[in-house]
Every structure is written in structure tokens, then in C-alpha cells.
Design an enzyme around this catalytic site. Structure first.
Site, short mmCIF file in Angstrom:
data_model
loop_
_atom_site.label_atom_id
_atom_site.label_comp_id
_atom_site.label_asym_id
_atom_site.label_seq_id
_atom_site.Cartn_x
_atom_site.Cartn_y
_atom_site.Cartn_z
CG HIS A 60 -6.70 4.33 -10.39
ND1 HIS A 60 -7.60 3.56 -9.72
CD2 HIS A 60 -5.52 4.18 -9.72
CE1 HIS A 60 -7.01 2.93 -8.71
NE2 HIS A 60 -5.74 3.29 -8.70
NE ARG A 108 -8.01 0.61 -3.93
CZ ARG A 108 -6.77 0.61 -4.43
NH1 ARG A 108 -6.28 1.71 -4.95
NH2 ARG A 108 -6.05 -0.49 -4.42
#
Lengths: 313, 313
Positions: B276, B228
Site C-alpha cells: 500500500h 482498495r
């Protein structure tokens, strides 16, 4: 008088520098072709990758030749290899490991669209997407299932790809669909979404990556050549890419190396070029291979991995 | 009257389009947040990745929440999650397989100097070289050894890299050196030539990729963050790269996503940015996860992988 056996190193200058110091530390007399003057009759052994035509034949007292690479096409392609002299192929586990790393990396770069993301970064563009093709639907086909091919197959299968291989004789590998011989070649090619060439270069495999081969592959397929430049008909590859039938290619080996700056391959938008780096053995390993082999010959033994000069295997 | 359970989909528009058709085909009533008007009391279940603050708390009849990702930090970071409602984490083998593909690819791109060869191709330069660092001397350290971390560790070890991992509790994995807890963190970092962050984002791990962490790593180390954005202190990374202590980084996740065009990360010469994409599940798998989970709740059962909201595991 120096009784140590004499080893002739025949290698491009930039590689030689990696080995010369280590070889000189061994129990041999080292002669470097091009650098040192030498009498051809004084040479006992040779270490080379692609010797100049006729040179090995001129060494009348040669007792053994060592190949710097896993492939021995550089010795046999001119038909002037002195057949009475044992030719020892370089077999090294680190070479197979390096090749498997490189092949897995290139398969994944293609499958995961890494080059698209690289291009998007250059434009500061967030190009998030779901993979256009699922891993379990992306079939990888290996031309050549020797020890290196089988290791590559295992490493690719680990990542969830269906893997097949084509070789002269059928191979029994649990996770690899084995195709064998000319009869099964088109069936093999017809299901290879990513084709990886790992063959030895022989008169049977020269030019095997040609227009007919590409036409037999699925539309949108990708080609990886990490074997020898002689396997590929470059003009046929460019035509298959330009027609849109193939989606791209990664080439690590070329007919002429270094690849000349004038080659159109450098700037083709669908071709990635790497400079013959898929599997380069560490200098220490190469030197040990040659010195151990010489020691075996001197003890009157035959080292492992002597090539059948007639079949090139 | 429609007796089917009502599912609220809270997701960015571009992803929603991948799921809406498939969800609507299931035995549920689908409500799309932002697109459809709805009464908050009518919502039985929610499917989301990062719901707007306060929204879930306003759904008084909620019976279950499904996370679109393996990490649930998007639900818990604001401290407003309705604790009485079971939160189900997305666990999918294809997610771990995709992550392992991506991590192996990025480790190999760094180790095999693929970006250097890409740059050389652009200049038509034949940059052949022996690998500057041997595989067996290149230690890969994984921050986080859950199911995804352990699969990544196996796949990396397959290629000959020494692999270690750091986690809260010691793990028994045959080919992974396991470091555990705060006491062993610096020892772990001190031998991580390539550091891969795969942690969950919790208050304990937020900002863990910081100046102190980088200083504890070997000179020339490389950082990969696929967990993250909140794990990374971006300014500390840039400083460690600019000082020359770290050699490079690959970032797939960011504090703000999409990464804004104004971010200096896009154009830092030692940072590779991907949008991502390390592990994105196929739409069909996500839809099945939500529909199967709803069916389990409706039968009065508890689906697998319900998160402990207090510890976030």
C-alpha cells in the site's frame, strides 16, 4: 540478369532472423554476411550495427550504408570507415518513445524503491513507508539532449521531477535546465541526484562516466547508462558504489555484449543489469528504413539523417 | 481554560509518529486515540483512515471529520457514520502525482518485461529480445476516471499506449476512450490488455474484480489494483492466473492490511505485492489539510471536498 540493388546484411545471427524475411520481400537482392558467399564488388548497400574492421572498406562499389541503431559509433570507432560513402543513421520516433519508456521506468523504480518492495515480498514482509525523498527534491540530470534526450526530459518532468540536461550547445526546452560545454559540466553533475547517460559515443564522450564524474555528483546519487558501454569506466563505477558515494546503478549497455557470465557487474548488489533492451526498434520499422533509403539513393536522392563522418553527428 | 479546538487522531501507531509532532505545533489540542485518556464529549474534530466501529458515533460534539486518504470507505462501510457531521476527503495534487508515477511504473514494468530481466540477471543470463507486444497494440483500461484516474490516463497515453476508462458517467478527455455505466462495462473490459483499478470502494464497486470481470478481459491480460482490497475477490484472481487466462497481477491493496504472512498472494509466481505505497502523502501535507480544515470550520465556513455521505462521492 538481376538488376535489383544488392544489400549486404551484417548483423548478429539472432537479430538477422527478424529481418531477413521482410528484407527479402523488398525490391532488392539480399546477401547475408557469414551465411552467403558473395563478391565484394557486387555489394551496393550495407545494413549493419557494428561491422567487422576493414569490411566496409573492402566493398569498392558501396553507394550507401545504413546503421541499425541511432548511434553510429560501431562504424566510426576503428577509423576505417570509407568516408566517400554516405552513412545513414536510424532515426525512428518509436525508438525515442521506447527509450523514454525505459528511462522513466528506471527512474521511477529507483525513486519509488520498487526493488526494496520486491525483496520484501520475497520475505513476505510488509515494508510500508513514506518515500524517503520527495519528488520535487529529486533532480534528474540527462547527459545528452538530442531528440531522444529531450523526449526523456519531457516525460520525466511530467512526473514532477526537476530536470536538467547537459549538451555541447545550450538547448531551449521550457521545463529543462540546460547546461552546456565543459565549463558547466561540474555544475550540472553537482545537482544530478539521478544521472542518465544518453550521449552518442565519440572520442569526446568515451569514458565520460568515470571517477571524476562520480565524485562531482551528490552523495547517494544513482546512475543510469542507456547509451553505450564505452561511456562507462566499469571499475570506477564499482569503486564509487563500494565506497557508498553512489547508491546504485542501472546498466543497459556494456563494453562487451552480451555481457560475459564472468563479469562482476551481474552480481553486484547495487547494480541492475538489463540486456541492451532500452530501445529496440520493431523489425518492420528497421526494414522500411533500409528499403526506403535504398530507393532514395537509386532515384539519385540523398536520404535524411546522413551522418557527418568527421564529427560523428 | 484551553479554548483551542480538540482534534482526535485515530491512526495506526507507526503513521501517527509522522504526524504527531507537526499536529501539536498547530493551534489545536491534540488527543491521540489509544495513547491519551479523553472525554468523548471534549472532541471537536477527528482525523482518521479507518476508525473503529461505533467510535465516531460516540463523539457527541464532533464538528468535522477528516479522512487521511482520498477514499472514505473506511468511514462509511460499517453504516455507523454520524451523518450530521461533515466528512472531508483528502484531496492533494501530490497524491495524484504519486499515484500516476506508481501506475505508469507498474504498467511499464509489465510491458517492458522488467521482471523477466531481473530474473535473468540473477542467473547471469543475457536475455535480449524485441518487445513481444508493441506499445500501440497494448491497450490500458482504467476502472475509475476521477481526478486521479484522468491524470494516470494522461501519463500512460504520453508513452504511446491506447488508453480507455470506465466510469459511472461519460468523461470528455481528448486521449481517453470513455466507457460509461453497466451497459458498456463488458465492451470496456474486452479491450483492456492491462486493467488498472482506481475506483472508490462503495457497495456498487465492492468485489468488482471478480471471475466475471476477468473472463470478459482478453486472454493474457494483466491486472493492477491500487484502489482498495475490497474491490478484489482474491480467490477469483488466483483462479484466473492459474488457468492461464490472466498473465499476472500487481496488488498494492488488500482486504487485510498489513497482508498476513500466511496469505498465498505473497508467493504466487504471477503476483507482485507492494505494501500500500502507490500514493502516500507527505506528513506535512496531511497535517496542513487537517489544520486548514479545522480553521475553516472554526470560522464558520465549510472546507472544500466534503463528501456526500449517502453516495460516498
Amino acid at each position: 540478369m538481376d538488376k535489383r540493388p544488392t544489400l549486404l546484411l551484417i548483423a548478429p545471427g539472432k537479430w538477422g532472423t527478424l529481418w531477413i524475411d521482410k528484407l527479402q520481400a523488398g525490391p532488392i537482392r539480399l546477401v547475408v554476411h557469414g551465411r552467403d558467399a558473395y563478391a565484394t564488388d557486387a555489394i551496393d548497400y550495407a545494413l549493419s550495427f557494428r561491422p567487422p574492421p576493414g569490411l566496409l572498406k573492402s566493398l569498392r562499389n558501396l553507394k550507401g550504408v545504413f546503421s541499425l541503431g541511432a548511434g553510429v559509433d560501431g562504424f566510426l570507432e576503428n577509423g576505417d570507415y570509407p568516408e566517400r560513402v554516405p552513412l545513414v543513421r536510424f532515426v525512428d520516433e518509436t525508438l525515442a518513445v521506447e527509450m523514454a519508456q525505459f528511462v522513466v521506468m528506471q527512474v521511477l523504480i529507483h525513486h519509488r524503491r520498487q526493488r526494496l518492495f520486491d525483496a520484501a515480498q520475497a520475505q513476505k514482509k510488509w515494508a510500508q513507508m513514506v518515500l524517503p525523498r520527495r519528488t520535487e527534491d529529486t533532480r534528474v540530470g540527462l547527459l545528452g539532449l538530442g531528440e531522444i534526450g529531450l523526449l526523456c526530459a519531457e516525460r520525466i518532468a511530467d512526473h514532477g521531477f526537476p530536470v536538467s540536461g547537459w549538451s555541447r550547445t545550450r538547448k531551449a526546452a521550457p521545463r529543462v535546465t540546460s547546461f552546456a560545454g565543459d565549463d558547466e559540466r561540474d555544475a550540472f553533475l553537482g545537482q544530478a541526484d539521478i544521472l542518465v547517460c544518453l550521449l552518442s559515443l565519440t572520442r569526446h564522450t568515451k569514458g565520460i562516466l568515470n571517477a571524476g564524474t562520480f565524485a562531482a555528483m551528490p552523495a547517494g546519487a544513482f546512475v543510469i547508462n542507456v547509451a553505450r558501454g564505452g561511456h562507462l569506466v566499469e571499475a570506477d563505477l564499482v569503486a564509487a558504489l563500494d565506497s557508498g558515494h553512489l547508491s546504485g546503478a542501472l546498466l543497459d549497455v556494456f563494453e562487451t555484449e552480451p555481457l560475459p557470465p564472468t563479469s562482476p557487474l551481474w552480481s553486484h548488489p547495487k547494480i541492475a543489469v538489463t540486456p541492451h533492451v532500452a530501445a529496440i526498434s520493431q523489425p518492420g520499422v528497421v526494414v522500411k528504413f533500409a528499403l526506403d533509403g535504398i530507393a532514395a539513393f537509386e532515384r539519385g536522392e540523398r536520404p535524411d539523417n546522413i551522418v557527418d563522418v568527421k564529427t560523428a553527428y
